[in-house]
Structures are given as structure tokens and as C-alpha cells.
Design a protein around this motif. Structure first.
Motif, short mmCIF file in Angstrom:
data_model
loop_
_atom_site.label_atom_id
_atom_site.label_comp_id
_atom_site.label_asym_id
_atom_site.label_seq_id
_atom_site.Cartn_x
_atom_site.Cartn_y
_atom_site.Cartn_z
N GLY A 1 4.27 -5.44 -9.72
CA GLY A 1 4.59 -4.03 -9.93
C GLY A 1 3.87 -3.46 -11.14
O GLY A 1 3.31 -2.35 -11.09
N PHE B 1 -4.03 3.49 -1.07
CA PHE B 1 -2.77 2.74 -1.13
C PHE B 1 -2.94 1.37 -0.48
O PHE B 1 -2.53 0.34 -1.04
N THR C 1 -2.72 -2.06 -2.74
CA THR C 1 -1.59 -2.98 -2.57
C THR C 1 -2.09 -4.35 -2.13
O THR C 1 -1.61 -5.38 -2.62
N LEU D 1 7.09 -0.18 -3.33
CA LEU D 1 6.24 1.00 -3.24
C LEU D 1 6.56 1.76 -1.96
O LEU D 1 6.75 1.15 -0.91
N TYR E 1 4.80 4.79 0.14
CA TYR E 1 3.71 5.76 0.30
C TYR E 1 4.16 6.82 1.29
O TYR E 1 4.56 6.50 2.43
N THR F 1 2.42 8.22 -3.94
CA THR F 1 3.00 6.88 -3.99
C THR F 1 4.22 6.91 -4.91
O THR F 1 4.12 7.36 -6.04
N ILE G 1 7.26 4.63 -6.78
CA ILE G 1 7.67 3.27 -7.14
C ILE G 1 9.19 3.31 -7.29
O ILE G 1 9.71 4.04 -8.13
#
Lengths: 285, 101
Positions: free
Chosen positions: A229, A250, A254, B29, B31, B38, B40
Motif C-alpha cells: 500500500g 491503474f 497495481t 484500492l 478504481y 483511485t 485507497i
């Protein structure tokens, strides 16, 4: 424009136009071994702040496809720096083909070590030193991560050395070619170093990211594990185009965070940093 | 809001196809495809988004749905916690208040 220079750095092709001959002459000299593309991704223009300022206390405004409206002009003897800043700005604001990380990178055995951190963290010097120690230098400013394959794409521009790093690299790489020493720039003393020949001849060869380091200069040597994280958050901050890439950004980020081991390292000398990096590479990459 | 009132706010959640949920060690996460943002987040936000996906619920209905799928702490004020989370998710644009006619 009166003077023009074209160059390709990794996947990005630039056209530099200048009101003055000197910055273009310096770039031709430093980028002599780089290819020239038959297309242009970005144009950078080094222009006189006003017509008279081309001659009287000449002052260089950095313009181009992408601009910062309040960027301060630089004196002409820092024209090379202005061109480099202009090229960085085009990449940071305009590049969409890969995810950009504000990071340096070096390759060995087809795998890449990525080093990211704020200005002054030493990532640039570290990549330059690795380039002298059996690694292929891939870039000192931007690591480009391919959204489809996850590969690191080289962007081996001129290595921008600042302050103490200039003398350190002069002694570590005595045979390397260096640009003019520029004093009193917005970041102190700056001198560009031409990357090793192999970095340029192999600039189209990608590598699999295998280790991510967050170096920090000026602290007793230490290694710290980082949670996924925290790594993700810091990489979104280190990316100039994460938001612009949308879902592709994204997905690639990730996957990068899940697959690439990451460590924060503190160090007080280049030798310490290289030793820590080699040790972590042997354990994790 | 006490949550026991009959006009408790109901929220419509994004459809499952419009969000991507990726757990990343202690956080998750999210999205959001429509905004490109995004987020968190931590528990129980992913669970809420999954339970509500595409549906309209208030905190009481959400509590009942979550109770079917997860072991809930009997002592916690689940209803109050969920009301707060729903308000936060509405401010992030991940759920949308539905106003009765």
C-alpha cells in the motif's frame, strides 16, 4: 527557429529549436551518438524573452508543446539546462505510451532495478555509478513502464549531475564525456554526463522490473521493508501521468506493485549504496 | 441521523462493472471507472461496495445484507458505523443518495 536539433531518447523523439547557436551546438556535441528519428513527438523552443534580449543579457524562455506558464527564464549560459528542462517537461506532461515514474533505472541480465525518490535522494548518481559497475544504465530521470508487458523501457537521456555528485562521477568515470559546468542554476551546480556507450546503443532493449528501491542519501545505512500500500501511494506521487493514463495506469501500477519487491535504503556514500543495492539484488531480484 | 427513522437516506451504489477492487496488503484500492479516480480504502468499504453493487439500500438494509455474509460484532453499533461510511462514500462519489419523491 534559427537553430534546430533533433534527437531520439529511448522511445521519444524531440525537435529542439533555439534562437541561439550555443545550446544547439552543445546538444549536438553531447548527443552525437544518439539516433535521430524521422518523426517528432515533442518540440521544445528556446526563445529570447524579448527580441532585444537575444543580444543584451540574453535570457532563455523555455517553450514547447507543453509549457509551464510561470517557468522562470534562464541565462543563456544555462541554455543546455533549459533544453533539458524543456525535454523533461514534454515527457512529464505529454507522454502517454508508458507509465512514467520519476525514477532512475539500471539493467543486468535482462532485469531492471528501479530507484525512485525526491530530488536529492541520489537516484541519479546511483544509476550513473551502477553504469560504471557492470550494469547497463537505463535512465536517471524517468523509468517508463509499458502498460501491456510491464517492461521497463529505457530513457537514457544525459545524466544530470548536481553539486557533490559532479566531482564524484568525474573520478568514478574519468573517461566519460561531460557538458559544461553550470554554476548557480536553480538546483545549484549542474553538469551533464554522456551515458556509457552501451546505454545508447541498447536504448531500445527493454528489461523486466525486478527490484524497486527508495534510496535516501545522508542517513546511516539501513534497509526497510515496505508494504504494498505504501509503495503504491508513493509511486502514484512519483508518476507524472498516472491519472492521465486512466484505467491502463491503474492496471500497470497495481501489477508492478504486486510483482516487484521494494525496499527503502538509507546510505551515506555511493559505495554504501552500491553495496546495499547489490545485496538486495542478490536476495530479491 | 438516528437511522431508526422511516425516511433514512437510501443510496445507490456503482455497478460492479464500474469499479475495480484490488486488495493490497492492509488496504484496498478501488478504481472508479466513471471518474478515473483511485481510492485507497480500508475495511469495511470494499465489503460495502460489493454488497451494494448496483443496488439501492439504506444503512439498515445494508447491515442486514452484510450480516448474512459476514460475522458481525454484536456489540458494535453497526448501524451508526455504516451510516457514517455511506455518507463518506457519497462524498467520494462511489454511492449516490436517492431522494424519495
Amino acid at each position: 527557429m534559427r537553430h534546430e536539433f533533433r534527437v531520439r531518447v529511448g522511445p521519444a523523439a524531440f525537435r529542439i529549436g533555439s534562437d541561439w547557436a550555443a545550446p544547439v551546438r552543445q546538444m549536438r556535441d553531447l548527443y552525437a551518438d544518439y539516433p535521430i528519428a524521422d518523426f517528432t513527438d515533442f518540440t521544445v523552443r528556446l526563445e529570447a524573452v524579448s527580441p532585444l534580449r537575444r543580444f543584451i543579457r540574453p535570457s532563455v524562455a523555455i517553450n514547447g508543446d507543453y509549457m509551464l506558464p510561470d517557468a522562470a527564464p534562464l541565462p543563456l549560459d544555462q541554455g543546455l539546462l533549459a533544453a533539458e528542462m524543456g525535454m523533461n517537461l514534454q515527457m512529464a506532461l505529454g507522454w502517454r505510451r508508458q507509465l512514467i515514474l520519476h525514477a532512475s533505472a539500471a539493467e543486468r541480465g535482462g532485469k531492471a532495478m528501479i530507484m525512485t525518490g525526491a530530488s536529492g535522494s541520489g537516484k541519479s548518481t546511483l544509476s550513473a555509478m551502477l553504469g560504471q559497475a557492470g550494469w547497463r544504465f537505463m535512465g536517471d530521470e524517468f523509468a517508463l513502464i509499458d502498460p501491456v508487458t510491464g517492461d521497463a523501457v529505457p530513457y537514457p537521456r544525459m545524466i544530470s549531475l548536481k553539486n557533490q555528485a559532479i566531482a564524484a562521477m568525474r573520478s568514478a568515470a574519468p573517461d566519460a564525456r561531460f557538458g559544461p559546468l553550470m554554476h548557480d542554476t536553480p538546483k545549484g551546480d549542474i553538469r551533464h554526463m554522456v551515458p556509457p556507450e552501451e546505454a545508447i546503443s541498447r536504448m531500445d532493449e527493454r528489461a523486466k522490473p525486478a527490484l524497486l528501491l527508495f534510496p535516501r542519501f545522508g542517513y546511516a545505512p539501513a534497509v526497510r521493508e515496505m508494504g504494498a500500500g505504501e509503495v503504491f501511494m508513493r509511486l502514484t506521487q512519483a508518476s507524472t501521468n498516472y491519472v492521465a493514463l486512466g484505467e491502463a495506469g491503474f492496471t500497470v501500477l497495481t501489477r508492478f506493485v504486486e510483482q516487484v519487491p521494494a525496499r527503502a535504503i538509507d546510505y551515506q556514500s555511493g559505495e554504501e549504496a552500491i553495496a546495499l543495492a547489490e545485496q538486495l539484488w542478490a536476495e530479491l531480484a | 441521523m438516528t437511522g431508526l427513522l422511516p425516511f433514512e437516506t437510501r443510496y445507490r451504489a456503482e455497478k460492479a462493472a464500474d469499479i475495480i477492487i484490488r486488495p493490497l496488503d492492509v488496504m484496498t484500492l478501488v478504481y472508479h471507472r466513471r471518474s478515473g479516480i483511485t481510492h485507497i480504502v480500508a475495511q469495511p468499504v470494499p465489503e460495502i461496495l460489493l454488497a451494494m453493487a448496483g443496488k439501492v439500500m439504506n444503512a439498515a438494509e445494508l447491515a442486514a445484507k452484510l450480516a448474512q455474509e459476514y460475522d458481525m460484532d454484536d456489540n458494535a453499533d453497526v448501524h451508526a458505523v455504516l451510516s457514517e461510511r455511506l455518507e463518506e462514500l457519497a462524498s467520494l462519489g462511489l454511492v449516490e443518495p436517492v431522494h424519495a419523491p
